[in-house]
Design a protein around this motif. Structure first.
Motif, mmCIF file in Angstrom:
data_model
loop_
_atom_site.group_PDB
_atom_site.id
_atom_site.type_symbol
_atom_site.label_atom_id
_atom_site.label_comp_id
_atom_site.label_asym_id
_atom_site.label_seq_id
_atom_site.Cartn_x
_atom_site.Cartn_y
_atom_site.Cartn_z
ATOM 1 N N HIS A 45 0.819 -1.219 0.000
ATOM 2 C CA HIS A 45 0.000 0.000 0.000
ATOM 3 C C HIS A 45 0.855 1.273 0.000
ATOM 4 C CE1 HIS A 45 -2.806 3.094 1.329
ATOM 5 N NE2 HIS A 45 -2.093 3.268 2.422
ATOM 6 N N SER A 75 -6.309 2.063 -0.055
ATOM 7 C CA SER A 75 -6.846 1.834 1.290
ATOM 8 C C SER A 75 -8.277 2.338 1.419
ATOM 9 C CB SER A 75 -5.961 2.520 2.330
ATOM 10 O OG SER A 75 -5.750 3.879 1.958
ATOM 11 N N HIS A 134 3.570 9.560 4.897
ATOM 12 C CA HIS A 134 2.564 8.495 4.877
ATOM 13 C C HIS A 134 3.211 7.146 5.188
ATOM 14 C CE1 HIS A 134 0.412 5.364 2.427
ATOM 15 N NE2 HIS A 134 -0.579 5.777 3.193
ATOM 16 N N HIS A 138 2.723 4.392 8.294
ATOM 17 C CA HIS A 138 2.536 2.947 8.149
ATOM 18 C C HIS A 138 3.634 2.155 8.843
ATOM 19 C CE1 HIS A 138 -1.117 2.379 5.819
ATOM 20 N NE2 HIS A 138 -0.878 3.596 5.361
HETATM 21 FE FE FE2 Z 1 -2.276 4.686 4.068
#
Ligand code: FE2
Length: 414
Positions: A45, A75, A134, A138
């Protein structure tokens, strides 16, 4: 400048893979709870993010790496159309782990080509920076999810436990006079999310904040005092959680031979009473505070205190301890581990600041659409990259969630 951003890109991308390095192949695939994504999915992702947000806009003759991946690894972005069901991420045995690592490598190479382009448009640089932030978010989720996954398995894990035990600092309160203060991100030269921009004035009543977070030993006293059996400590929604989920203790606490044990990502070990309590929900934090004749801080009190009185940090991702560290030595008038160790629940609902403007286009979905029914947490945790956190940073989770590295710092009215 592009060299600098290229180095950052390489470091962040490598760190995600390093976090996963101790995993067995099978650990990458499972989803033991709807909130817990397979590590493989995170690796894919975060790569999708660079492909979909950066490459599709700025790469010459862009073509998807694999059109299925754009569907599989989106997502929650409605703007990019249909996507695989969140609750079924663990059903995907294919693409397999090896194919995901190949995907990462391919997108890294395409990103490297883009980064070598001079001059890189300003908008592209901003999106790459967002992609890195980002991926850091994660990395923290990887830490949370890997811990949950390994807690459901048997046998030794390959994650080390590097915690140095010591005695917790006395938990006195530090007093603040209050008054007008500026809340929100104020430095235009450093990255911040849309949800923390829009600096504005907030008036604080006089308040006090605990020097350190609540320890396991203090929380155990709440349990032993019947805290989970007495509705008077709990909000109605929290009491319902206690009843339906049969909560008796924080997540990862288990009684073995009549002794409390706690799962660290390394193994099950006897509860250390001096270590900060972690993996409590908002409801548990609130109930504990009420039982203690105290309350949680507002996010504004927290931010003001962090900007003025924060001292030594707690553990971060780079320390690779995967647990909050003890708060021992500390200057008298300073707050210990405001940053790192555990995310601190505040009593503030996650709402837009005055004159809030969401980021443009698809990125308006990044933060703003979640501004209902969640509570703000501050300060980062032992799974947060050090450079990712700052005083104005607002994290948010639902009040019942507790697989987060979340803890409690008490506050009081003066
Ligand atoms: Fe994300």
């Amino acid at each position: 400048l592009s060299v600098e951003i290229y180095d950052q890109f390489t470091q962040v991308r490598q760190l995600s893979e390093e976090i996963c390095q101790p995993l067995a192949t099978e650990d990458y695939v499972v989803q033991p709870d709807v909130d817990v994504s397979p590590p493989k999915w995170h690796l894919a992702h975060t790569t999708w993010f660079f492909e979909q947000i950066v490459l599709s806009a700025y790469e010459k003759n862009f073509r998807p790496y694999d059109p299925d991946y754009l569907f599989l690894f989106n997502s929650y972005y409605e703007s990019f159309g249909k996507r695989a069901a969140r609750a079924k991420r663990g059903f995907l045995s294919r693409p397999n782990v090896e194919q995901i690592y190949t995907y990462r490598k391919a997108i890294n190479e395409r990103m490297a080509t883009l980064l070598s382009r001079e001059p890189l448009p300003k908008e592209a640089r901003a999106l790459i920076e967002l992609g890195l932030q980002h991926e850091q978010q994660h990395q923290e989720l990887l830490g949370m999810d890997i811990k949950y996954i390994l807690s459901c398995t048997f046998g030794e894990t390959n994650y080390p436990s590097n915690i140095k035990p010591s005695v917790a600092l006395a938990n006195t309160m530090i007093e603040f006079a209050g008054g007008l203060t500026t809340i929100g991100a104020t430095d235009p030269t450093t990255f911040s999310y849309d949800n923390e921009s829009g600096a504005h004035q907030v008036y604080l009543q006089p308040f006090a904040l605990a020097r350190r977070c609540v320890t396991n030993g203090e929380y155990r006293a709440f349990i032993e005092d019947g805290g989970y059996q007495d509705f008077r400590h709990w909000l109605s929604d929290g009491w319902q959680q206690v009843q339906t989920q049969k909560w008796q203790a924080p997540l990862y606490w288990e009684k073995r031979d009549n002794e409390w044990c706690e799962f660290s990502v390394a193994d099950w070990q006897p509860l250390d009473p001096h270590q900060p309590v972690v993996h409590v929900s908002y409801h548990e934090a609130q109930a504990f505070a009420k039982w203690s004749a105290a309350r949680l801080a507002t996010e504004f009190e927290w931010e003001y205190a962090a900007k003025t009185q924060a001292s030594t940090d707690g553990a971060f991702l780079e320390d690779k301890v995967w647990q909050p560290e003890h708060c021992a030595a500390q200057k008298n008038d300073q707050l210990a581990a405001m940053f790192g160790n555990v995310w601190e629940w505040t009593q503030s609902a996650y709402l837009p600041y005055p004159r809030f403007r969401a980021a443009a286009d698809a990125l308006q979905e990044y933060n703003s659409k979640f501004m209902v029914n969640q509570m703000v947490l501050r300060g980062g945790c032992c799974a947060t990259p050090r450079k990712h956190i700052r005083a104005s940073y607002r994290n948010f989770f639902y009040p019942h969630q507790r697989w987060v590295f979340s803890g409690i710092r008490l506050a009081r009215d003066l």
